[in-house]
Design an enzyme around this catalytic site. Structure first.
Site, mmCIF file in Angstrom:
data_model
loop_
_atom_site.group_PDB
_atom_site.id
_atom_site.type_symbol
_atom_site.label_atom_id
_atom_site.label_comp_id
_atom_site.label_asym_id
_atom_site.label_seq_id
_atom_site.Cartn_x
_atom_site.Cartn_y
_atom_site.Cartn_z
ATOM 1 N N LYS A 73 50.402 60.487 44.981
ATOM 2 C CA LYS A 73 50.445 59.141 44.375
ATOM 3 C C LYS A 73 49.079 58.472 44.544
ATOM 4 C CE LYS A 73 52.271 57.196 48.667
ATOM 5 N NZ LYS A 73 53.514 57.033 49.447
ATOM 6 N N TYR B 226 24.442 36.887 47.650
ATOM 7 C CA TYR B 226 25.280 35.713 47.338
ATOM 8 C C TYR B 226 25.661 34.956 48.602
ATOM 9 C CZ TYR B 226 26.397 37.549 42.619
ATOM 10 O OH TYR B 226 26.365 37.984 41.334
#
Ligand SMILES: *Cc1c(COP(=O)(O)O)cnc(C)c1O
Length: 387
Positions: A41, A279
């Site tokens: 998965k 940032y």
């Protein structure tokens, strides 16, 4: 021909020899009679489902477990004809597809059985179901009080075949105290007995994830669902400790990490002291600093929580992440690493020289678990099988 990885700024290498080693290790633990089902998965826990499915079948796995019908269909369309268990809910309107593809269908809702009954009657087909039993995880599963309904129903729906029953542990990897796991095992066995005694004697049983496979041989039963361990990662520190306590002393090398995440440096620059990086200006240089730009960010699956926390490997040395991790970029400090050049290879997870950064380390730095670190690596990044 130019090798694939020379064409990318970032890529994942999958070690076939490590994967083969891990799979053989688990096969040896469970023996030949128990079905070895690999859980692929979430893009094979971020490792790349095509690569892993191919290696799994080449090196001795028997079947697949996935979460969704779409993951199962992808495997089928890629030519994998082995049994595939879909462990998550299949939308009722897609059960017909699941029947036609002969998937193993998990059942934990009455509506699913009702709909399968209608579909299999109309198509004169069979549906193989794996009934998920609730034993105390309180996620997906049917309670003991509902067994009567399912037993009666399934006796009257001969085309809906009860192939297996299973359950899933709540905390087997979270602790070295296994009282709750033992309680769940006991509850499971009680429920199995009720089902068998009421006329379903031939039932496959499966309850083991990686931690259970490692710690409790009596959980191997007829099939195991091997997830994280095949990728060379331990389910947790506690599982590792418990495994060692069980008598295995040199545990460190038992599992070999399969995934290496690489990138190349896309810019180098000098930044003077007392300047800020990135940032939010969250990192201020204290000296003249050599900054390398790495073309990987949080959208690639490198967690923003690693801002000013993580490290990458450059020339076999640790280079700290400076400032905030951006969407597709981050900056690292290579002041103390000589002769770094444009497009030099950087390792985000894996080995370089004598150094290593593991998924577990990244998980500790960002407050999560190795499962999340690897499964969130963006599936667009190429996965390349290496030796
Ligand atoms: C994901 C999953 C597994 C695999 O667990 P690991 O700890 O990765 O081995 C097994 N069973 C179920 C139901 C799962 O959802």
């Amino acid at each position: 021909m130019v090798e694939q990885h020379y064409l990318n700024n970032t890529w994942i290498e999958i070690s076939e020899s490590a994967y083969e080693h891990n799979l053989k290790f688990f096969r040896k633990l469970i023996g030949e009679k128990t079905e070895l089902s690999v859980v692929v998965k979430a893009n094979a826990y971020g490792h790349g489902w095509q690569s892993i499915a191919r290696l799994a079948m080449k090196h001795g796995a028997d079947s697949f477990c996935v979460h969704s019908i779409d993951e199962a269909l992808r495997l089928r369309r890629a030519g994998f004809h082995q049994p595939i268990l879909i462990m998550g809910h299949i939308p009722l309107n897609r059960l017909e597809e699941a029947v036609q593809e002969k998937f193993r269908i998990v059942v934990f809702n009455r509506e699913t059985v009702e709909r399968l009954d209608q579909i299999t009657t109309r198509l004169s087909a069979l549906a193989r179901i794996h009934l998920k039993l609730e034993t105390g995880t309180y996620r997906q599963g049917i309670d003991a009080s509902e067994l009567d309904w399912y037993i009666t129903k399934l006796k009257n729906t001969p085309r809906v075949v009860l192939e297996a029953v299973y359950t899933h542990f709540a905390n087997i990897e979270d602790t070295t105290n296994h009282d709750y796991a033992n309680f769940q095992k006991y509850t499971f066995n009680q429920m199995v007995k009720i089902i068998k005694d009421s006329g379903f004697p031939i039932l496959k049983r499966h309850i083991a994830c990686t931690a259970a496979i490692l710690l409790f041989p009596d959980t191997h039963m007829d099939m195991v669902r091997l997830g994280i361990g095949q990728y060379g990662l331990w389910p947790s520190r506690e599982t590792f400790e418990s495994y060692k306590k069980n008598g295995e002393k040199n545990g460190e090398k038992l599992l070999l990490p399969v995934l290496t995440w690489k990138a190349r440096i896309t810019q180098l620059k000098w930044v003077d002291a007392e300047h800020t990086i990135g940032y939010g200006r969250t990192f201020k240089t204290t000296r003249k600093t050599r900054i390398a730009v790495i073309p990987v960010g949080y959208s690639d699956g490198y967690d923003r929580g690693l801002s000013n926390q993580g490290y990458v490997l450059v020339h076999g040395k640790r280079a700290p992440v400076r400032g905030r991790v951006c969407m597709n970029l981050m900056m690292v400090d290579v002041t103390d690493i000589p002769k770094v050049k444009l497009e030099d290879e950087v390792v985000l997870i894996g080995n370089q020289g004598k150094e290593q950064i593991t998924a577990d380390e990244l998980a500790n730095w960002s407050g999560t678990i190795n499962y999340e670190i690897v499964s969130r690596i963006n599936s667009d990044i190429p996965r390349i099988i290496v030796k």
